[in-house]
Design a protein around this motif. Structure first.
Motif, PDB file in Angstrom:
ATOM      1  N   ASP A 260       0.844  -1.197   0.000  1.00 50.92           N
ATOM      2  CA  ASP A 260       0.000   0.000   0.000  1.00 50.92           C
ATOM      3  C   ASP A 260       0.878   1.246   0.000  1.00 50.92           C
ATOM      4  OD1 ASP A 260      -2.260   1.533  -0.023  1.00 50.92           O
ATOM      5  OD2 ASP A 260      -2.633   1.403   2.128  1.00 50.92           O
ATOM      6  N   VAL A 261       0.453   2.250  -0.729  1.00 45.61           N
ATOM      7  CA  VAL A 261       1.165   3.527  -0.753  1.00 45.61           C
ATOM      8  C   VAL A 261       0.149   4.652  -0.602  1.00 45.61           C
ATOM      9  CG1 VAL A 261       3.063   2.700  -2.195  1.00 45.61           C
ATOM     10  CG2 VAL A 261       1.036   3.677  -3.268  1.00 45.61           C
ATOM     11  N   VAL A 262       0.647   5.801  -0.201  1.00 47.03           N
ATOM     12  CA  VAL A 262      -0.190   6.992  -0.088  1.00 47.03           C
ATOM     13  C   VAL A 262       0.123   7.907  -1.263  1.00 47.03           C
ATOM     14  CG1 VAL A 262      -0.667   9.064   1.273  1.00 47.03           C
ATOM     15  CG2 VAL A 262      -0.357   6.857   2.415  1.00 47.03           C
ATOM     16  N   VAL A 263      -0.921   8.384  -1.936  1.00 42.83           N
ATOM     17  CA  VAL A 263      -0.742   9.315  -3.052  1.00 42.83           C
ATOM     18  C   VAL A 263      -1.492  10.610  -2.745  1.00 42.83           C
ATOM     19  CG1 VAL A 263      -0.348   7.569  -4.816  1.00 42.83           C
ATOM     20  CG2 VAL A 263      -2.690   8.243  -4.274  1.00 42.83           C
ATOM     21  N   GLU A 264      -0.959  11.719  -3.240  1.00 43.45           N
ATOM     22  CA  GLU A 264      -1.576  13.027  -3.025  1.00 43.45           C
ATOM     23  C   GLU A 264      -2.541  13.318  -4.172  1.00 43.45           C
ATOM     24  OE1 GLU A 264      -1.219  15.334  -0.590  1.00 43.45           O
ATOM     25  OE2 GLU A 264       0.162  14.128   0.618  1.00 43.45           O
ATOM     26  N   VAL A 265      -3.834  13.130  -3.919  1.00 46.67           N
ATOM     27  CA  VAL A 265      -4.835  13.328  -4.967  1.00 46.67           C
ATOM     28  C   VAL A 265      -6.112  13.917  -4.377  1.00 46.67           C
ATOM     29  CG1 VAL A 265      -3.992  11.415  -6.397  1.00 46.67           C
ATOM     30  CG2 VAL A 265      -5.772  10.983  -4.689  1.00 46.67           C
ATOM     31  N   ASP A 266      -6.968  14.380  -5.267  1.00 45.96           N
ATOM     32  CA  ASP A 266      -8.343  14.704  -4.899  1.00 45.96           C
ATOM     33  C   ASP A 266      -9.101  13.378  -4.967  1.00 45.96           C
ATOM     34  OD1 ASP A 266     -11.168  15.278  -5.209  1.00 45.96           O
ATOM     35  OD2 ASP A 266     -10.610  17.369  -5.542  1.00 45.96           O
ATOM     36  N   ARG A 267      -9.464  12.844  -3.821  1.00 43.80           N
ATOM     37  CA  ARG A 267     -10.000  11.481  -3.774  1.00 43.80           C
ATOM     38  C   ARG A 267     -11.250  11.302  -4.631  1.00 43.80           C
ATOM     39  NH1 ARG A 267     -12.891   7.379  -1.500  1.00 43.80           N
ATOM     40  NH2 ARG A 267     -11.677   5.650  -0.616  1.00 43.80           N
ATOM     41  N   GLU A 268     -12.199  12.217  -4.517  1.00 46.91           N
ATOM     42  CA  GLU A 268     -13.453  12.066  -5.243  1.00 46.91           C
ATOM     43  C   GLU A 268     -13.253  12.166  -6.756  1.00 46.91           C
ATOM     44  OE1 GLU A 268     -16.423  11.040  -4.077  1.00 46.91           O
ATOM     45  OE2 GLU A 268     -15.156  10.692  -2.328  1.00 46.91           O
TER      46      GLU A 268
END
Length: 221
Positions: free
Chosen positions: A108-116
Motif C-alpha cells: 500500500d502507498v499513499v498518493v496526493e490526490v483529490d479522492r473524489e
C-alpha cells in the motif's frame, strides 16, 4: 489557460442553466405520463423521451465538468483502500455479465490526490473496461511501485480500440456507444493532468484488449 477555462466555464454554466430547467420539466412530465400510460405504443414513445432527456442531462453535467477551472482538494489517500472500493463498485456495475474483475495490489502507498475526482476517473475507466469485455473475459486493477512513483493499471481482455480511432478517443463528444456522451475519457484525462506529477496513458490492441495507466507521485505516509 486558467482564465480561458474560467471564461468557457462561465459560458457553459449559463447555457447549462438555460437548457437544464426546461429539460427537467420535460423529463418530469414524461416520467409522470409514462407511469400512467397503458398503450404499448405510447409507453414506447415516452420511454424514448425519458431516455433522451437523461442522456442530455448527463451531457450537460459532463460539459460543466469539462470546462470548469481546476479545483482540487489534494490529500494523502491510501491507494489500496481506494482501489478496493473501485473493484467492489465494478462488481455491481458488471450486472452479472460474467466478467472476472479482481484487484492485484500488495504494497500500500499513499498518493496526493483529490479522492473524489480520482475515484470518478477510476470508475469511468472500469466501466469502459466492463463494456468492452465479453463474458468470460477478465479485468485486473493493479499497482506497480517504483521508488517515488506508483502506477495504477486497469487492464481488460476486451475488444480493444481500432487503430483508426486511437487519435480521436480523447476528443470531446467522440463516442462509439449508442448512449455515450463522448466526454468520459476526455474529462478523465483532464482530471489526471490537473493533478501535479500525474500522467495518463492508454495502450490498446484491437481484438486483444486495453491497458489504461495512471502514474502518481507518492505522498507522505
Amino acid at each position: 489557460q486558467n482564465e480561458r477555462l474560467a471564461a468557457l466555464g462561465q459560458t457553459v454554466a449559463e447555457i447549462n442553466h438555460e437548457i437544464k430547467n426546461p429539460l427537467i420539466m420535460i423529463g418530469g412530465f414524461a416520467r409522470q405520463l409514462l407511469k400512467k400510460a397503458t398503450e404499448e405504443k405510447d409507453r414506447a414513445k415516452l420511454t424514448i423521451i425519458v431516455d433522451e432527456v437523461t442522456r442530455l442531462e448527463h451531457l450537460l453535467a459532463g460539459l460543466k465538468e469539462l470546462y470548469r477551472p481546476p479545483q482540487l482538494n489534494l490529500a494523502g489517500v491510501s491507494l489500496n483502500e481506494l482501489l478496493a472500493e473501485i473493484v467492489a463498485l465494478a462488481h455491481s456495475y458488471s450486472g452479472g455479465k460474467g466478467v472476472d474483475i479482481r484487484l492485484a495490489s500488495s504494497t500500500d502507498v499513499v498518493v496526493e490526490v483529490d479522492r473524489e475526482k480520482m475515484k470518478q476517473v477510476l470508475v469511468n475507466l472500469v466501466k469502459n473496461a466492463i463494456e468492452a469485455t465479453p463474458p468470460g473475459g477478465e479485468i485486473v486493477v493493479s499497482t506497480r511501485v517504483q521508488e517515488d512513483l506508483v502506477e495504477v493499471e486497469v487492464t481488460d481482455t476486451g475488444e480493444g480500440i481500432p487503430e483508426e480511432l486511437k487519435k480521436r478517443i480523447f476528443l470531446p463528444f467522440f463516442t462509439t456507444k449508442e448512449q455515450g456522451t463522448g466526454l468520459g475519457l476526455c474529462i478523465s484525462k483532464r482530471i489526471i493532468e490537473d493533478h501535479p506529477g500525474c500522467s495518463f496513458q492508454l495502450d490498446s490492441k484491437e481484438g486483444k484488449g486495453t491497458v489504461a495507466t495512471i502514474g502518481f507521485r507518492r505522498g507522505k505516509g
